[in-house]
Design a protein around this motif. Sequence first.
Motif, PDB file in Angstrom:
ATOM      1  N   LEU A  48       6.071  -6.754   5.809  1.00  0.00           N
ATOM      2  CA  LEU A  48       5.465  -6.995   4.506  1.00  0.00           C
ATOM      3  C   LEU A  48       5.008  -5.683   3.890  1.00  0.00           C
ATOM      4  CD1 LEU A  48       2.087  -8.882   5.297  1.00  0.00           C
ATOM      5  CD2 LEU A  48       3.300  -7.468   6.899  1.00  0.00           C
ATOM      6  N   VAL A  49       4.980  -5.669   2.552  1.00  0.00           N
ATOM      7  CA  VAL A  49       4.636  -4.462   1.820  1.00  0.00           C
ATOM      8  C   VAL A  49       4.243  -4.861   0.401  1.00  0.00           C
ATOM      9  CG1 VAL A  49       6.999  -4.048   0.965  1.00  0.00           C
ATOM     10  CG2 VAL A  49       5.451  -2.113   1.292  1.00  0.00           C
ATOM     11  N   THR A  50       3.385  -4.095  -0.241  1.00  0.00           N
ATOM     12  CA  THR A  50       3.119  -4.343  -1.655  1.00  0.00           C
ATOM     13  C   THR A  50       4.164  -3.596  -2.476  1.00  0.00           C
ATOM     14  OG1 THR A  50       1.500  -2.551  -1.735  1.00  0.00           O
ATOM     15  CG2 THR A  50       0.651  -4.782  -1.419  1.00  0.00           C
ATOM     16  N   GLY A  51       4.571  -4.210  -3.588  1.00  0.00           N
ATOM     17  CA  GLY A  51       5.584  -3.634  -4.437  1.00  0.00           C
ATOM     18  C   GLY A  51       5.010  -2.838  -5.581  1.00  0.00           C
ATOM     19  N   PRO A  52       5.871  -2.259  -6.423  1.00  0.00           N
ATOM     20  CA  PRO A  52       5.417  -1.482  -7.571  1.00  0.00           C
ATOM     21  C   PRO A  52       4.560  -2.297  -8.538  1.00  0.00           C
ATOM     22  CG  PRO A  52       7.757  -1.127  -7.165  1.00  0.00           C
ATOM     23  CD  PRO A  52       7.341  -2.261  -6.283  1.00  0.00           C
ATOM     24  N   ASP A  53       4.721  -3.621  -8.519  1.00  0.00           N
ATOM     25  CA  ASP A  53       3.960  -4.490  -9.404  1.00  0.00           C
ATOM     26  C   ASP A  53       2.640  -4.951  -8.790  1.00  0.00           C
ATOM     27  OD1 ASP A  53       5.017  -6.079  -7.434  1.00  0.00           O
ATOM     28  OD2 ASP A  53       5.905  -7.565  -8.781  1.00  0.00           O
ATOM     29  N   GLY A  54       2.341  -4.499  -7.579  1.00  0.00           N
ATOM     30  CA  GLY A  54       1.095  -4.877  -6.931  1.00  0.00           C
ATOM     31  C   GLY A  54       1.142  -6.184  -6.175  1.00  0.00           C
ATOM     32  N   ALA A  55       2.265  -6.896  -6.226  1.00  0.00           N
ATOM     33  CA  ALA A  55       2.411  -8.144  -5.480  1.00  0.00           C
ATOM     34  C   ALA A  55       2.774  -7.834  -4.028  1.00  0.00           C
ATOM     35  CB  ALA A  55       3.477  -9.022  -6.113  1.00  0.00           C
ATOM     36  N   LEU A  56       2.590  -8.830  -3.166  1.00  0.00           N
ATOM     37  CA  LEU A  56       2.949  -8.686  -1.765  1.00  0.00           C
ATOM     38  C   LEU A  56       4.340  -9.267  -1.548  1.00  0.00           C
ATOM     39  CD1 LEU A  56       1.770  -7.813   1.048  1.00  0.00           C
ATOM     40  CD2 LEU A  56       1.341 -10.261   1.419  1.00  0.00           C
ATOM     41  N   ARG A  67      10.233 -13.085   0.089  1.00  0.00           N
ATOM     42  CA  ARG A  67       9.401 -13.761  -0.904  1.00  0.00           C
ATOM     43  C   ARG A  67       8.363 -12.814  -1.494  1.00  0.00           C
ATOM     44  NH1 ARG A  67       7.257 -19.103   1.901  1.00  0.00           N
ATOM     45  NH2 ARG A  67       6.583 -19.581  -0.223  1.00  0.00           N
ATOM     46  N   ARG A  68       7.939 -13.153  -2.681  1.00  0.00           N
ATOM     47  CA  ARG A  68       6.922 -12.400  -3.412  1.00  0.00           C
ATOM     48  C   ARG A  68       5.698 -13.288  -3.578  1.00  0.00           C
ATOM     49  NH1 ARG A  68       4.956 -12.234  -8.658  1.00  0.00           N
ATOM     50  NH2 ARG A  68       4.340 -10.172  -9.447  1.00  0.00           N
ATOM     51  N   LEU A  69       4.534 -12.745  -3.239  1.00  0.00           N
ATOM     52  CA  LEU A  69       3.275 -13.473  -3.396  1.00  0.00           C
ATOM     53  C   LEU A  69       2.425 -12.739  -4.421  1.00  0.00           C
ATOM     54  CD1 LEU A  69       1.145 -15.611  -2.582  1.00  0.00           C
ATOM     55  CD2 LEU A  69       0.488 -14.084  -0.707  1.00  0.00           C
ATOM     56  N   ASP A  70       2.155 -13.397  -5.532  1.00  0.00           N
ATOM     57  CA  ASP A  70       1.270 -12.844  -6.551  1.00  0.00           C
ATOM     58  C   ASP A  70      -0.152 -12.910  -6.018  1.00  0.00           C
ATOM     59  OD1 ASP A  70      -0.555 -12.756  -8.873  1.00  0.00           O
ATOM     60  OD2 ASP A  70       1.267 -12.814 -10.081  1.00  0.00           O
ATOM     61  N   VAL A 105      11.121  -4.976   4.930  1.00  0.00           N
ATOM     62  CA  VAL A 105      11.480  -4.594   3.564  1.00  0.00           C
ATOM     63  C   VAL A 105      10.703  -3.344   3.166  1.00  0.00           C
ATOM     64  CG1 VAL A 105      12.163  -6.856   2.675  1.00  0.00           C
ATOM     65  CG2 VAL A 105       9.752  -6.235   2.713  1.00  0.00           C
ATOM     66  N   GLN A 106      11.335  -2.544   2.280  1.00  0.00           N
ATOM     67  CA  GLN A 106      10.685  -1.349   1.741  1.00  0.00           C
ATOM     68  C   GLN A 106      11.183  -1.109   0.331  1.00  0.00           C
ATOM     69  OE1 GLN A 106       8.310   0.661   3.006  1.00  0.00           O
ATOM     70  NE2 GLN A 106       8.166  -0.489   4.938  1.00  0.00           N
ATOM     71  N   PHE A 107      10.348  -0.446  -0.484  1.00  0.00           N
ATOM     72  CA  PHE A 107      10.714  -0.050  -1.841  1.00  0.00           C
ATOM     73  C   PHE A 107      10.890   1.457  -1.914  1.00  0.00           C
ATOM     74  CE2 PHE A 107       8.658  -4.103  -2.724  1.00  0.00           C
ATOM     75  CZ  PHE A 107       9.437  -4.629  -3.754  1.00  0.00           C
ATOM     76  N   ASP A 108      11.809   1.900  -2.777  1.00  0.00           N
ATOM     77  CA  ASP A 108      11.884   3.326  -3.082  1.00  0.00           C
ATOM     78  C   ASP A 108      11.155   3.600  -4.393  1.00  0.00           C
ATOM     79  OD1 ASP A 108      13.601   2.652  -5.199  1.00  0.00           O
ATOM     80  OD2 ASP A 108      15.415   3.410  -4.205  1.00  0.00           O
ATOM     81  N   ALA A 109      11.163   4.851  -4.822  1.00  0.00           N
ATOM     82  CA  ALA A 109      10.400   5.251  -6.003  1.00  0.00           C
ATOM     83  C   ALA A 109      10.912   4.584  -7.279  1.00  0.00           C
ATOM     84  CB  ALA A 109      10.437   6.769  -6.157  1.00  0.00           C
ATOM     85  N   ALA A 110      12.178   4.186  -7.286  1.00  0.00           N
ATOM     86  CA  ALA A 110      12.755   3.531  -8.460  1.00  0.00           C
ATOM     87  C   ALA A 110      12.530   2.025  -8.471  1.00  0.00           C
ATOM     88  CB  ALA A 110      14.256   3.834  -8.539  1.00  0.00           C
ATOM     89  N   GLY A 111      11.941   1.506  -7.424  1.00  0.00           N
ATOM     90  CA  GLY A 111      11.674   0.068  -7.357  1.00  0.00           C
ATOM     91  C   GLY A 111      12.768  -0.751  -6.718  1.00  0.00           C
ATOM     92  N   VAL A 332       2.570  -5.230   9.757  1.00  0.00           N
ATOM     93  CA  VAL A 332       1.272  -4.753   9.292  1.00  0.00           C
ATOM     94  C   VAL A 332       1.505  -3.828   8.104  1.00  0.00           C
ATOM     95  CG1 VAL A 332      -0.120  -4.976  11.374  1.00  0.00           C
ATOM     96  CG2 VAL A 332       1.339  -2.982  11.109  1.00  0.00           C
ATOM     97  N   PHE A 333       0.598  -3.912   7.126  1.00  0.00           N
ATOM     98  CA  PHE A 333       0.678  -3.025   5.971  1.00  0.00           C
ATOM     99  C   PHE A 333      -0.723  -2.744   5.469  1.00  0.00           C
ATOM    100  CE2 PHE A 333       0.728  -2.389   1.342  1.00  0.00           C
ATOM    101  CZ  PHE A 333       1.472  -1.209   1.296  1.00  0.00           C
ATOM    102  N   ALA A 334      -1.070  -1.461   5.324  1.00  0.00           N
ATOM    103  CA  ALA A 334      -2.366  -1.044   4.810  1.00  0.00           C
ATOM    104  C   ALA A 334      -2.202  -0.612   3.364  1.00  0.00           C
ATOM    105  CB  ALA A 334      -2.921   0.103   5.647  1.00  0.00           C
ATOM    106  N   ASP A 335      -2.995  -1.199   2.478  1.00  0.00           N
ATOM    107  CA  ASP A 335      -2.817  -0.921   1.050  1.00  0.00           C
ATOM    108  C   ASP A 335      -3.542   0.333   0.583  1.00  0.00           C
ATOM    109  OD1 ASP A 335      -5.478  -1.647   0.917  1.00  0.00           O
ATOM    110  OD2 ASP A 335      -5.187  -3.261  -0.546  1.00  0.00           O
ATOM    111  N   GLY A 336      -4.261   1.010   1.472  1.00  0.00           N
ATOM    112  CA  GLY A 336      -4.967   2.225   1.096  1.00  0.00           C
ATOM    113  C   GLY A 336      -6.288   1.989   0.400  1.00  0.00           C
ATOM    114  N   ARG A 337      -6.642   0.727   0.206  1.00  0.00           N
ATOM    115  CA  ARG A 337      -7.905   0.387  -0.474  1.00  0.00           C
ATOM    116  C   ARG A 337      -8.810  -0.457   0.417  1.00  0.00           C
ATOM    117  NH1 ARG A 337      -5.590  -2.215  -5.879  1.00  0.00           N
ATOM    118  NH2 ARG A 337      -4.271  -3.190  -4.290  1.00  0.00           N
ATOM    119  N   GLY A 338      -8.583  -0.374   1.711  1.00  0.00           N
ATOM    120  CA  GLY A 338      -9.465  -1.071   2.636  1.00  0.00           C
ATOM    121  C   GLY A 338      -9.004  -2.456   3.022  1.00  0.00           C
TER     122      GLY A 338
END
Length: 356
Positions: A48-56, A67-70, A105-111, A332-338
Amino acid sequence: MNRREALTSLLAALASSPTWAAPPSVSTLIGTGTPGHSDRQVNNPYGLVTGPDGALYFCDLDNQRIRRLDLRTRRTSTIAGNGERAYAGDGRLATDASLNMPHEVQFDAAGHLYIAERDNHVVRKVDAKTRLISTIAGTGEAGFSGDGGPAIRAQLRQPHSLAVDRARHRLLICDIGNHRLRALNLSTGIIDTIGGTGERQPTPDGARLTGTPLNGPRTVALDRKGDFYLALREGNSIYRIDGATLIAHHIGGTGEQGYSGDGGDARAAKLAGPKGLAWARDTLYVADTENHVIRAIDLKTGIIQTVLGTGRRGDGPEPDPMKCSLARPHGVFADGRGVLYVGDSEAHRIRVLALG
């Protein structure tokens, strides 16, 4: 100092605000404890990872979907996969394609979204604009071939994990069935082995990764400096790889399977099949899967500590992380905001650990 006091002390030190005083807590983001496919249910969540849009975004493994979770509305949508376990759909919308055990799954800089499909022996890409899916590495047939040539003609064997090395414009692939770490140049499409020999032998501390054995390279994660961390599933150990020199530095696990070492040097601790890594500031989080816990390695002190789980397979209860049993967590994924997101796979939940 008992386990809970040690955990509270560790997480307080990690918190970004000097006024942070809230105790750590864990809660379920999605999942009921039983497998399913809905806004409330998942079926064996993995990477799991958060995307450029902030969704999981997460691998809903046994639903054969990404899947995408808002995170605001808690509504879900399918990004890739039609639920059929197969290898089909390249050149079509990703939601019409068939997947086969998507692990990470992973995103690159272009999304663009990249998917490691274990049982199709491929890595696929979902284009950020067109939402079309294509294979970028692997032929669909298990094997080992293709180094120095186009990745789409190369063979992989059960790729498990991916990491986007943005500075070097490459995709790192844990080709676990071949006991190798491979790198796909995203500009040229060329693939090469950068670590592993195919042998299931220990990795010497201080060795250069190229030409050095890797026993089950399961997952890889990068930090902001371009160094990366590699967990060896069968090797029950963790290494930091210098991104510039490719020198491997042993930072966790004795190589012997077990569950011990909390509060001490991570290199003297025992792990059991680590299958997920997440880097955040000065901490590396480890999904110590067969121990049913999440552990944290302080990268400044080298100290390891359990931060979630009891060491016994189970499902909760929440919110005390030291009383909340897990069931073979993988992602596991850490969002950098705690906040740490955890794919509590066989409890069929995605949990969140609030670090402060």
